[in-house]
Design a protein around this motif. Sequence first.
Motif, PDB file in Angstrom:
ATOM      1  N   CYS A 166       0.899  -1.154   0.000  1.00  0.00           N
ATOM      2  CA  CYS A 166       0.000   0.000   0.000  1.00  0.00           C
ATOM      3  C   CYS A 166       0.938   1.205   0.000  1.00  0.00           C
ATOM      4  CB  CYS A 166      -0.902  -0.001   1.228  1.00  0.00           C
ATOM      5  SG  CYS A 166      -1.955   1.457   1.381  1.00  0.00           S
ATOM      6  N   TYR A 167       1.338   1.616  -1.179  1.00  0.00           N
ATOM      7  CA  TYR A 167       2.355   2.636  -1.399  1.00  0.00           C
ATOM      8  C   TYR A 167       3.701   2.137  -0.886  1.00  0.00           C
ATOM      9  CZ  TYR A 167       4.674   7.210  -1.467  1.00  0.00           C
ATOM     10  OH  TYR A 167       5.548   8.241  -1.690  1.00  0.00           O
ATOM     11  N   ASP A 168       4.046   2.379   0.370  1.00  0.00           N
ATOM     12  CA  ASP A 168       5.365   1.954   0.843  1.00  0.00           C
ATOM     13  C   ASP A 168       5.302   1.171   2.148  1.00  0.00           C
ATOM     14  OD1 ASP A 168       4.744   3.960   2.611  1.00  0.00           O
ATOM     15  OD2 ASP A 168       6.572   5.121   2.321  1.00  0.00           O
ATOM     16  N   HIS A 169       4.154   0.519   2.382  1.00  0.00           N
ATOM     17  CA  HIS A 169       4.059  -0.347   3.556  1.00  0.00           C
ATOM     18  C   HIS A 169       3.265  -1.611   3.212  1.00  0.00           C
ATOM     19  CE1 HIS A 169       0.903   2.830   3.805  1.00  0.00           C
ATOM     20  NE2 HIS A 169       0.130   1.820   4.113  1.00  0.00           N
ATOM     21  N   VAL A 170       3.217  -2.552   4.140  1.00  0.00           N
ATOM     22  CA  VAL A 170       2.618  -3.862   3.885  1.00  0.00           C
ATOM     23  C   VAL A 170       1.118  -3.830   4.157  1.00  0.00           C
ATOM     24  CG1 VAL A 170       2.755  -6.333   4.356  1.00  0.00           C
ATOM     25  CG2 VAL A 170       4.774  -4.899   4.681  1.00  0.00           C
ATOM     26  N   ALA A 171       0.352  -4.356   3.197  1.00  0.00           N
ATOM     27  CA  ALA A 171      -1.103  -4.400   3.338  1.00  0.00           C
ATOM     28  C   ALA A 171      -1.598  -5.818   3.082  1.00  0.00           C
ATOM     29  CB  ALA A 171      -1.748  -3.411   2.369  1.00  0.00           C
ATOM     30  N   GLY A 172      -2.912  -5.966   3.118  1.00  0.00           N
ATOM     31  CA  GLY A 172      -3.516  -7.277   2.936  1.00  0.00           C
ATOM     32  C   GLY A 172      -3.542  -8.054   4.244  1.00  0.00           C
ATOM     33  N   ARG A 173      -3.823  -9.346   4.117  1.00  0.00           N
ATOM     34  CA  ARG A 173      -3.947 -10.199   5.304  1.00  0.00           C
ATOM     35  C   ARG A 173      -2.663 -10.176   6.142  1.00  0.00           C
ATOM     36  NH1 ARG A 173      -4.827 -16.704   4.851  1.00  0.00           N
ATOM     37  NH2 ARG A 173      -4.693 -17.222   7.071  1.00  0.00           N
ATOM     38  N   ILE A 174      -1.496 -10.204   5.472  1.00  0.00           N
ATOM     39  CA  ILE A 174      -0.222 -10.208   6.200  1.00  0.00           C
ATOM     40  C   ILE A 174      -0.007  -8.882   6.917  1.00  0.00           C
ATOM     41  CG2 ILE A 174       2.285 -10.291   5.958  1.00  0.00           C
ATOM     42  CD1 ILE A 174       1.008 -13.010   5.732  1.00  0.00           C
ATOM     43  N   GLY A 175      -0.262  -7.773   6.232  1.00  0.00           N
ATOM     44  CA  GLY A 175      -0.073  -6.460   6.840  1.00  0.00           C
ATOM     45  C   GLY A 175      -0.944  -6.259   8.063  1.00  0.00           C
ATOM     46  N   VAL A 176      -2.199  -6.683   7.976  1.00  0.00           N
ATOM     47  CA  VAL A 176      -3.115  -6.544   9.105  1.00  0.00           C
ATOM     48  C   VAL A 176      -2.733  -7.494  10.235  1.00  0.00           C
ATOM     49  CG1 VAL A 176      -5.519  -6.905   9.851  1.00  0.00           C
ATOM     50  CG2 VAL A 176      -5.035  -5.649   7.733  1.00  0.00           C
ATOM     51  N   ALA A 177      -2.284  -8.703   9.889  1.00  0.00           N
ATOM     52  CA  ALA A 177      -1.876  -9.671  10.916  1.00  0.00           C
ATOM     53  C   ALA A 177      -0.671  -9.155  11.709  1.00  0.00           C
ATOM     54  CB  ALA A 177      -1.540 -11.017  10.274  1.00  0.00           C
ATOM     55  N   ILE A 178       0.292  -8.548  11.015  1.00  0.00           N
ATOM     56  CA  ILE A 178       1.446  -7.965  11.700  1.00  0.00           C
ATOM     57  C   ILE A 178       0.989  -6.848  12.632  1.00  0.00           C
ATOM     58  CG2 ILE A 178       3.537  -6.575  11.372  1.00  0.00           C
ATOM     59  CD1 ILE A 178       4.036  -8.164   8.778  1.00  0.00           C
ATOM     60  N   THR A 179       0.085  -6.000  12.139  1.00  0.00           N
ATOM     61  CA  THR A 179      -0.433  -4.887  12.942  1.00  0.00           C
ATOM     62  C   THR A 179      -1.162  -5.400  14.177  1.00  0.00           C
ATOM     63  OG1 THR A 179      -0.650  -3.529  10.955  1.00  0.00           O
ATOM     64  CG2 THR A 179      -1.890  -2.830  12.906  1.00  0.00           C
ATOM     65  N   ASP A 180      -2.031  -6.382  13.996  1.00  0.00           N
ATOM     66  CA  ASP A 180      -2.772  -6.959  15.125  1.00  0.00           C
ATOM     67  C   ASP A 180      -1.813  -7.516  16.177  1.00  0.00           C
ATOM     68  OD1 ASP A 180      -5.199  -6.310  14.017  1.00  0.00           O
ATOM     69  OD2 ASP A 180      -5.642  -8.317  13.263  1.00  0.00           O
ATOM     70  N   LYS A 181      -0.744  -8.152  15.709  1.00  0.00           N
ATOM     71  CA  LYS A 181       0.223  -8.734  16.646  1.00  0.00           C
ATOM     72  C   LYS A 181       0.975  -7.638  17.411  1.00  0.00           C
ATOM     73  CE  LYS A 181       0.729 -12.440  17.152  1.00  0.00           C
ATOM     74  NZ  LYS A 181       0.214 -13.411  18.158  1.00  0.00           N
ATOM     75  N   PHE A 184      10.191 -16.537   9.758  1.00  0.00           N
ATOM     76  CA  PHE A 184      10.386 -15.313  10.538  1.00  0.00           C
ATOM     77  C   PHE A 184       9.101 -14.900  11.237  1.00  0.00           C
ATOM     78  CE2 PHE A 184       9.849 -10.696  10.702  1.00  0.00           C
ATOM     79  CZ  PHE A 184      10.914 -10.325  11.516  1.00  0.00           C
ATOM     80  N   LEU A 185       8.001 -14.887  10.493  1.00  0.00           N
ATOM     81  CA  LEU A 185       6.716 -14.466  11.074  1.00  0.00           C
ATOM     82  C   LEU A 185       6.289 -15.397  12.205  1.00  0.00           C
ATOM     83  CD1 LEU A 185       4.756 -13.523   7.814  1.00  0.00           C
ATOM     84  CD2 LEU A 185       5.700 -11.949   9.508  1.00  0.00           C
ATOM     85  N   GLU A 186       6.554 -16.685  12.035  1.00  0.00           N
ATOM     86  CA  GLU A 186       6.142 -17.641  13.058  1.00  0.00           C
ATOM     87  C   GLU A 186       7.044 -17.559  14.291  1.00  0.00           C
ATOM     88  OE1 GLU A 186       4.987 -22.391  13.478  1.00  0.00           O
ATOM     89  OE2 GLU A 186       5.472 -21.520  11.516  1.00  0.00           O
ATOM     90  N   GLN A 187       8.349 -17.447  14.074  1.00  0.00           N
ATOM     91  CA  GLN A 187       9.285 -17.462  15.190  1.00  0.00           C
ATOM     92  C   GLN A 187       9.333 -16.139  15.943  1.00  0.00           C
ATOM     93  OE1 GLN A 187      13.067 -18.730  13.575  1.00  0.00           O
ATOM     94  NE2 GLN A 187      12.227 -20.683  12.831  1.00  0.00           N
ATOM     95  N   ARG A 188       9.295 -15.019  15.227  1.00  0.00           N
ATOM     96  CA  ARG A 188       9.444 -13.729  15.874  1.00  0.00           C
ATOM     97  C   ARG A 188       8.118 -13.084  16.265  1.00  0.00           C
ATOM     98  NH1 ARG A 188      14.537 -11.580  15.629  1.00  0.00           N
ATOM     99  NH2 ARG A 188      13.673 -10.308  17.320  1.00  0.00           N
ATOM    100  N   LEU A 189       7.046 -13.405  15.514  1.00  0.00           N
ATOM    101  CA  LEU A 189       5.746 -12.779  15.798  1.00  0.00           C
ATOM    102  C   LEU A 189       4.661 -13.775  16.169  1.00  0.00           C
ATOM    103  CD1 LEU A 189       5.653 -10.163  12.880  1.00  0.00           C
ATOM    104  CD2 LEU A 189       6.137  -9.719  15.273  1.00  0.00           C
ATOM    105  N   GLN A 190       5.014 -15.063  16.141  1.00  0.00           N
ATOM    106  CA  GLN A 190       4.032 -16.132  16.413  1.00  0.00           C
ATOM    107  C   GLN A 190       2.832 -16.024  15.489  1.00  0.00           C
ATOM    108  OE1 GLN A 190       5.370 -14.313  19.421  1.00  0.00           O
ATOM    109  NE2 GLN A 190       6.939 -15.835  18.921  1.00  0.00           N
ATOM    110  N   LEU A 191       3.138 -15.780  14.220  1.00  0.00           N
ATOM    111  CA  LEU A 191       2.087 -15.672  13.194  1.00  0.00           C
ATOM    112  C   LEU A 191       2.168 -16.861  12.254  1.00  0.00           C
ATOM    113  CD1 LEU A 191       2.098 -11.930  12.047  1.00  0.00           C
ATOM    114  CD2 LEU A 191       0.329 -13.120  13.355  1.00  0.00           C
ATOM    115  N   SER A 192       1.071 -17.585  12.104  1.00  0.00           N
ATOM    116  CA  SER A 192       0.973 -18.667  11.119  1.00  0.00           C
ATOM    117  C   SER A 192      -0.124 -18.283  10.133  1.00  0.00           C
ATOM    118  CB  SER A 192       0.649 -20.001  11.807  1.00  0.00           C
ATOM    119  OG  SER A 192       1.682 -20.362  12.707  1.00  0.00           O
ATOM    120  N   VAL A 193       0.279 -17.591   9.073  1.00  0.00           N
ATOM    121  CA  VAL A 193      -0.708 -17.100   8.100  1.00  0.00           C
ATOM    122  C   VAL A 193      -0.294 -17.485   6.686  1.00  0.00           C
ATOM    123  CG1 VAL A 193      -1.617 -15.184   9.432  1.00  0.00           C
ATOM    124  CG2 VAL A 193       0.501 -14.880   8.178  1.00  0.00           C
TER     125      VAL A 193
END
Length: 229
Positions: free
Chosen positions: A113-128, A220-229
């Motif tokens: 989204c211009y110069d940042h992460v969007a979509g399911r991954i972007g929102v999941a990172i934000t929620d975390k 990285f997402l799973e180990q550092r943010l505990q995200l499985s997406v």
Amino acid sequence: MNEAPDVAAIVEIFSNSARVKMVDMLMDGRAHTVNELALAAKITPQTATYHLQKMVGLNWLKMEKYGRFHYYTLIRSDVATLFETLSPVAPEKKVASLNKSLKYKKLYYCRTCYDHVAGRIGVAITDKLIENGAIALESANFNVTQSGRTFLSSTFNLNLDELMKKKRAFCKPCLDWSERKDHVGGAVGHGILTFLLDHEYLVRGKDARALVVTDSGHNFLEQRLQLSV
């Protein structure tokens, strides 16, 4: 003293489907040639140049010439925010082919989204980040907490003092058109995207805005943010 803002000029830009398609392509934050933008909008390069010059005149885009090629780049983050904000209220169109269906699945999953992460991954990172107490929504902005400064620095290698000096929003929510929730924008959002690209946790897909999560990215997402997406 200036007159009231000319909102009609913005409406005029977005009333033309070819211009909208070109802005959408430029939302990947990269420079594109006239021919690339014309192909995306399904118009001639001459017509594309006419439309692009209108947006240059509004100070939305910059044009740079290298040899015989003219490159256009989106330079206004607020235009990107406006584009993303308008998308959830726009009428939805049925996907007419399998190829388009696959394309939009990729965009829904992870995109720029211009110069940042969007979509399911972007929102999941934000929620975390919110869940971990790294950021908190305050007065329509994300506030980076003291523990968040440590977390963002150690996880995404962000120099927050330097990011705060930039002439742009520091850490702001941006409404995600596909997830209908906020993702992180501003200098912090850009820093996160840059880190993920530099380490090849994300790589750019074939479609202009699509991002692909690599195997190392999933780790990285799973180990550092505990995200499985």
